[in-house]
Design a protein around this motif. Structure first.
Motif, PDB file in Angstrom:
ATOM      1  N   ARG A  71      82.417  79.487  31.696  1.00  8.95           N
ATOM      2  CA  ARG A  71      81.987  79.420  30.291  1.00  8.95           C
ATOM      3  C   ARG A  71      83.033  78.709  29.434  1.00  8.95           C
ATOM      4  NH1 ARG A  71      77.738  82.504  28.437  1.00  8.95           N
ATOM      5  NH2 ARG A  71      78.692  82.532  26.372  1.00  8.95           N
ATOM      6  N   ASP A  72      84.289  78.822  29.801  1.00  9.15           N
ATOM      7  CA  ASP A  72      85.381  78.152  29.091  1.00  9.15           C
ATOM      8  C   ASP A  72      86.106  77.257  30.081  1.00  9.15           C
ATOM      9  OD1 ASP A  72      87.569  77.309  27.660  1.00  9.15           O
ATOM     10  OD2 ASP A  72      88.195  79.312  27.020  1.00  9.15           O
ATOM     11  N   ALA A  73      85.913  75.959  29.967  1.00 11.37           N
ATOM     12  CA  ALA A  73      86.490  75.011  30.926  1.00 11.37           C
ATOM     13  C   ALA A  73      88.006  75.026  30.915  1.00 11.37           C
ATOM     14  CB  ALA A  73      85.979  73.603  30.639  1.00 11.37           C
ATOM     15  N   ARG A  74      88.612  75.491  29.824  1.00 11.84           N
ATOM     16  CA  ARG A  74      90.083  75.522  29.754  1.00 11.84           C
ATOM     17  C   ARG A  74      90.679  76.433  30.816  1.00 11.84           C
ATOM     18  NH1 ARG A  74      90.631  77.105  23.532  1.00 11.84           N
ATOM     19  NH2 ARG A  74      88.985  78.496  24.288  1.00 11.84           N
ATOM     20  N   THR A  75      89.916  77.445  31.238  1.00 11.63           N
ATOM     21  CA  THR A  75      90.422  78.363  32.259  1.00 11.63           C
ATOM     22  C   THR A  75      90.524  77.692  33.626  1.00 11.63           C
ATOM     23  OG1 THR A  75      88.195  79.178  32.757  1.00 11.63           O
ATOM     24  CG2 THR A  75      89.442  80.345  31.051  1.00 11.63           C
ATOM     25  N   LEU A  76      89.892  76.534  33.777  1.00 16.99           N
ATOM     26  CA  LEU A  76      89.897  75.829  35.054  1.00 16.99           C
ATOM     27  C   LEU A  76      90.941  74.719  35.127  1.00 16.99           C
ATOM     28  CD1 LEU A  76      86.016  75.488  35.387  1.00 16.99           C
ATOM     29  CD2 LEU A  76      87.471  77.180  36.531  1.00 16.99           C
ATOM     30  N   ARG A  77      91.686  74.520  34.063  1.00 15.92           N
ATOM     31  CA  ARG A  77      92.670  73.430  34.041  1.00 15.92           C
ATOM     32  C   ARG A  77      93.716  73.540  35.144  1.00 15.92           C
ATOM     33  NH1 ARG A  77      93.610  72.918  27.476  1.00 15.92           N
ATOM     34  NH2 ARG A  77      91.646  71.830  27.022  1.00 15.92           N
ATOM     35  N   PRO A  78      94.254  74.719  35.429  1.00 13.51           N
ATOM     36  CA  PRO A  78      95.242  74.804  36.518  1.00 13.51           C
ATOM     37  C   PRO A  78      94.666  74.344  37.856  1.00 13.51           C
ATOM     38  CG  PRO A  78      95.325  76.780  35.172  1.00 13.51           C
ATOM     39  CD  PRO A  78      94.116  76.008  34.723  1.00 13.51           C
ATOM     40  N   LEU A  79      93.408  74.638  38.106  1.00 14.98           N
ATOM     41  CA  LEU A  79      92.756  74.214  39.342  1.00 14.98           C
ATOM     42  C   LEU A  79      92.639  72.688  39.377  1.00 14.98           C
ATOM     43  CD1 LEU A  79      91.494  75.948  41.666  1.00 14.98           C
ATOM     44  CD2 LEU A  79      89.274  75.527  40.583  1.00 14.98           C
ATOM     45  N   ALA A  80      92.226  72.115  38.265  1.00 17.63           N
ATOM     46  CA  ALA A  80      92.086  70.665  38.189  1.00 17.63           C
ATOM     47  C   ALA A  80      93.443  69.979  38.305  1.00 17.63           C
ATOM     48  CB  ALA A  80      91.403  70.287  36.880  1.00 17.63           C
ATOM     49  N   ASP A  81      94.468  70.574  37.744  1.00 20.93           N
ATOM     50  CA  ASP A  81      95.810  69.983  37.815  1.00 20.93           C
ATOM     51  C   ASP A  81      96.319  69.950  39.254  1.00 20.93           C
ATOM     52  OD1 ASP A  81      95.835  69.602  35.099  1.00 20.93           O
ATOM     53  OD2 ASP A  81      97.000  71.417  34.658  1.00 20.93           O
ATOM     54  N   ARG A  82      96.002  70.989  40.037  1.00 18.17           N
ATOM     55  CA  ARG A  82      96.488  71.060  41.406  1.00 18.17           C
ATOM     56  C   ARG A  82      95.726  70.154  42.356  1.00 18.17           C
ATOM     57  NH1 ARG A  82      96.680  76.479  40.316  1.00 18.17           N
ATOM     58  NH2 ARG A  82      94.885  76.992  41.625  1.00 18.17           N
ATOM     59  N   TYR A  83      94.416  70.016  42.128  1.00 19.25           N
ATOM     60  CA  TYR A  83      93.591  69.337  43.126  1.00 19.25           C
ATOM     61  C   TYR A  83      93.018  67.989  42.674  1.00 19.25           C
ATOM     62  CZ  TYR A  83      93.962  73.555  45.905  1.00 19.25           C
ATOM     63  OH  TYR A  83      94.448  74.611  46.652  1.00 19.25           O
ATOM     64  N   GLY A  84      93.256  67.614  41.450  1.00 19.32           N
ATOM     65  CA  GLY A  84      92.892  66.281  40.990  1.00 19.32           C
ATOM     66  C   GLY A  84      91.430  65.926  41.187  1.00 19.32           C
ATOM     67  N   GLU A  85      91.176  64.769  41.797  1.00 17.95           N
ATOM     68  CA  GLU A  85      89.819  64.249  41.956  1.00 17.95           C
ATOM     69  C   GLU A  85      88.973  65.061  42.934  1.00 17.95           C
ATOM     70  OE1 GLU A  85      88.398  61.608  40.242  1.00 17.95           O
ATOM     71  OE2 GLU A  85      90.205  62.008  39.054  1.00 17.95           O
ATOM     72  N   GLN A  86      89.606  65.951  43.656  1.00 20.96           N
ATOM     73  CA  GLN A  86      88.873  66.783  44.614  1.00 20.96           C
ATOM     74  C   GLN A  86      88.003  67.819  43.906  1.00 20.96           C
ATOM     75  OE1 GLN A  86      91.568  68.590  47.434  1.00 20.96           O
ATOM     76  NE2 GLN A  86      89.962  69.837  48.359  1.00 20.96           N
ATOM     77  N   VAL A  87      88.333  68.119  42.647  1.00 22.31           N
ATOM     78  CA  VAL A  87      87.607  69.143  41.900  1.00 22.31           C
ATOM     79  C   VAL A  87      87.054  68.557  40.599  1.00 22.31           C
ATOM     80  CG1 VAL A  87      89.723  69.966  40.766  1.00 22.31           C
ATOM     81  CG2 VAL A  87      87.736  71.463  40.898  1.00 22.31           C
ATOM     82  N   LEU A  88      85.860  68.972  40.261  1.00 19.87           N
ATOM     83  CA  LEU A  88      85.240  68.649  38.981  1.00 19.87           C
ATOM     84  C   LEU A  88      85.097  69.958  38.226  1.00 19.87           C
ATOM     85  CD1 LEU A  88      83.701  66.794  36.993  1.00 19.87           C
ATOM     86  CD2 LEU A  88      81.626  67.223  38.363  1.00 19.87           C
ATOM     87  N   ALA A  89      85.818  70.100  37.132  1.00 24.57           N
ATOM     88  CA  ALA A  89      85.801  71.328  36.345  1.00 24.57           C
ATOM     89  C   ALA A  89      84.868  71.143  35.151  1.00 24.57           C
ATOM     90  CB  ALA A  89      87.207  71.681  35.876  1.00 24.57           C
ATOM     91  N   LEU A  90      83.851  71.987  35.053  1.00 25.54           N
ATOM     92  CA  LEU A  90      82.854  71.842  34.004  1.00 25.54           C
ATOM     93  C   LEU A  90      82.656  73.148  33.245  1.00 25.54           C
ATOM     94  CD1 LEU A  90      80.010  69.872  35.853  1.00 25.54           C
ATOM     95  CD2 LEU A  90      81.775  68.948  34.326  1.00 25.54           C
ATOM     96  N   GLU A  91      82.430  73.018  31.950  1.00 27.03           N
ATOM     97  CA  GLU A  91      82.036  74.169  31.144  1.00 27.03           C
ATOM     98  C   GLU A  91      80.544  74.387  31.338  1.00 27.03           C
ATOM     99  OE1 GLU A  91      82.359  74.968  26.441  1.00 27.03           O
ATOM    100  OE2 GLU A  91      84.257  74.814  27.549  1.00 27.03           O
ATOM    101  N   LEU A  92      80.145  75.619  31.596  1.00 26.70           N
ATOM    102  CA  LEU A  92      78.739  75.885  31.892  1.00 26.70           C
ATOM    103  C   LEU A  92      78.339  77.275  31.426  1.00 26.70           C
ATOM    104  CD1 LEU A  92      76.028  75.240  33.273  1.00 26.70           C
ATOM    105  CD2 LEU A  92      77.009  76.095  35.412  1.00 26.70           C
ATOM    106  N   ASP A  93      77.246  77.309  30.677  1.00 26.59           N
ATOM    107  CA  ASP A  93      76.580  78.558  30.333  1.00 26.59           C
ATOM    108  C   ASP A  93      75.320  78.608  31.184  1.00 26.59           C
ATOM    109  OD1 ASP A  93      75.156  80.670  29.294  1.00 26.59           O
ATOM    110  OD2 ASP A  93      75.145  79.948  27.224  1.00 26.59           O
ATOM    111  N   VAL A  94      75.297  79.479  32.179  1.00 25.38           N
ATOM    112  CA  VAL A  94      74.177  79.496  33.130  1.00 25.38           C
ATOM    113  C   VAL A  94      72.862  79.927  32.495  1.00 25.38           C
ATOM    114  CG1 VAL A  94      75.646  79.847  35.154  1.00 25.38           C
ATOM    115  CG2 VAL A  94      74.703  81.842  33.939  1.00 25.38           C
ATOM    116  N   THR A  95      72.915  80.505  31.291  1.00 23.15           N
ATOM    117  CA  THR A  95      71.677  80.909  30.620  1.00 23.15           C
ATOM    118  C   THR A  95      71.039  79.755  29.857  1.00 23.15           C
ATOM    119  OG1 THR A  95      72.719  81.617  28.541  1.00 23.15           O
ATOM    120  CG2 THR A  95      72.646  83.217  30.344  1.00 23.15           C
ATOM    121  N   ASP A  96      71.722  78.630  29.768  1.00 21.95           N
ATOM    122  CA  ASP A  96      71.252  77.452  29.048  1.00 21.95           C
ATOM    123  C   ASP A  96      70.754  76.431  30.071  1.00 21.95           C
ATOM    124  OD1 ASP A  96      70.974  75.006  27.699  1.00 21.95           O
ATOM    125  OD2 ASP A  96      72.717  75.348  26.417  1.00 21.95           O
TER     126      ASP A  96
END
Length: 282
Positions: A39-64
């Motif tokens: 729901r908050d893409a900022r919480t995924l920044r550490p993951l994106a920083d470690r794995y670069g292009e291997q990960v796509l971090a997206l903000e998502l509300d599954v009810t929308d």
């Protein structure tokens, strides 16, 4: 990364904490590609920083549904398709039916059941076209047994179980597998991080029965880290199951539950036969 298999592409909801965060790390650590959502893409920044292009971090509300469709489309364009969907986003409303507000009840169903339905619908066209895919629905032991003071949460998981069992029969012809992952007890903070009811003292007995039931079942808190090993093994299985319990103690609980259901149905079979009547009213 194993050299015996090609890297897979995963789409994981609820990737920022608990089981989802552990699974995201394990998926990426073995060299697979991952769309991680929260729901908050900022919480995924550490993951994106470690794995670069291997990960796509997206903000998502599954009810929308628009947000879901956009996220799946973005993931497919980035990685060329989705091999494994893990519907993990969810929360646990702890309280008796009378204690919960209308908004709380709707939100529980919206996230745990409808959110999984929307994401599943979004990935199906691509999986059907490729005639391959694995949809993992994170259910619960509470998707098989209903407990006092957890009825609304349980109902969201029972709905997920029914939809997924039907879905498995619908998509098997396309080479798509469906698995319900049913965790038992892990230290995920699922309950404490979820919205809660205003307690009514009249239902204190229901809360006590819930905890007494868990204690009598002998459930022990499992290791979150090793759930990732189980998840990856499930993804690698050539013929994965429709259902799998994560954790121990569940089988005995289910044996007792199903034996009790059958015994009660047999006890009242005379009413079943009364309701049936006789052919042609004779």
């Amino acid at each position: 990364m194993s050299t015996s298999r090609a890297p897979r592409t995963w789409f994981l909801t609820g990737a920022s904490r608990g089981l989802g965060a552990t699974w995201a790390e394990a998926i990426l650590a073995r060299g697979d590609r991952l769309t991680a959502t929260a729901r908050d893409a900022r919480t995924l920044r550490p993951l994106a920083d470690r794995y670069g292009e291997q990960v796509l971090a997206l903000e998502l509300d599954v009810t929308d549904t628009a947000s879901v469709n956009d996220a799946v489309s973005t993931a497919e364009k980035r990685f060329g398709g989705i091999d494994v969907l893990v519907n993990n986003a969810g929360h646990m409303l702890h309280g008796a039916l009378e204690e919960a507000t209308e908004d709380q009840i709707r939100a529980q169903i919206d996230v745990n059941y409808l959110g999984a339905a929307w994401t599943t619908r979004a990935v199906l066209p691509g999986m059907r076209e490729r005639r391959a895919g694995h949809i993992m629905q994170v259910s619960s032991i509470g998707g098989l047994v209903a407990y006092p003071a957890l009825g609304i949460y349980n109902s969201s998981k029972w709905a997920l179980e029914a939809m997924s069992q039907s879905l498995a029969a619908e998509v098997a012809a396309f080479g798509i597998h469906v698995t319900l992952v049913e965790p038992i007890m892990f230290p995920t903070e699922l309950g404490s991080a979820s919205p809660q009811v205003t307690r009514n003292p009249a239902y204190q007995h229901a809360r006590e029965a819930l905890f007494a039931g868990a204690k009598s079942a002998g459930f022990e808190v499992g290791d979150i880290a090793t759930t990732a090993d189980a998840l990856l093994a499930l993804a690698d299985a050539p013929a994965p199951p429709l259902r799998v319990l994560f954790g121990t103690g569940g089988l005995e609980v289910l044996r007792t539950e199903y034996a009790g259901r059958l015994a009660a149905l047999e006890e009242w079979d005379h009413l079943s036969r009364l309701a049936q009547g006789t052919p042609n009213g004779g």
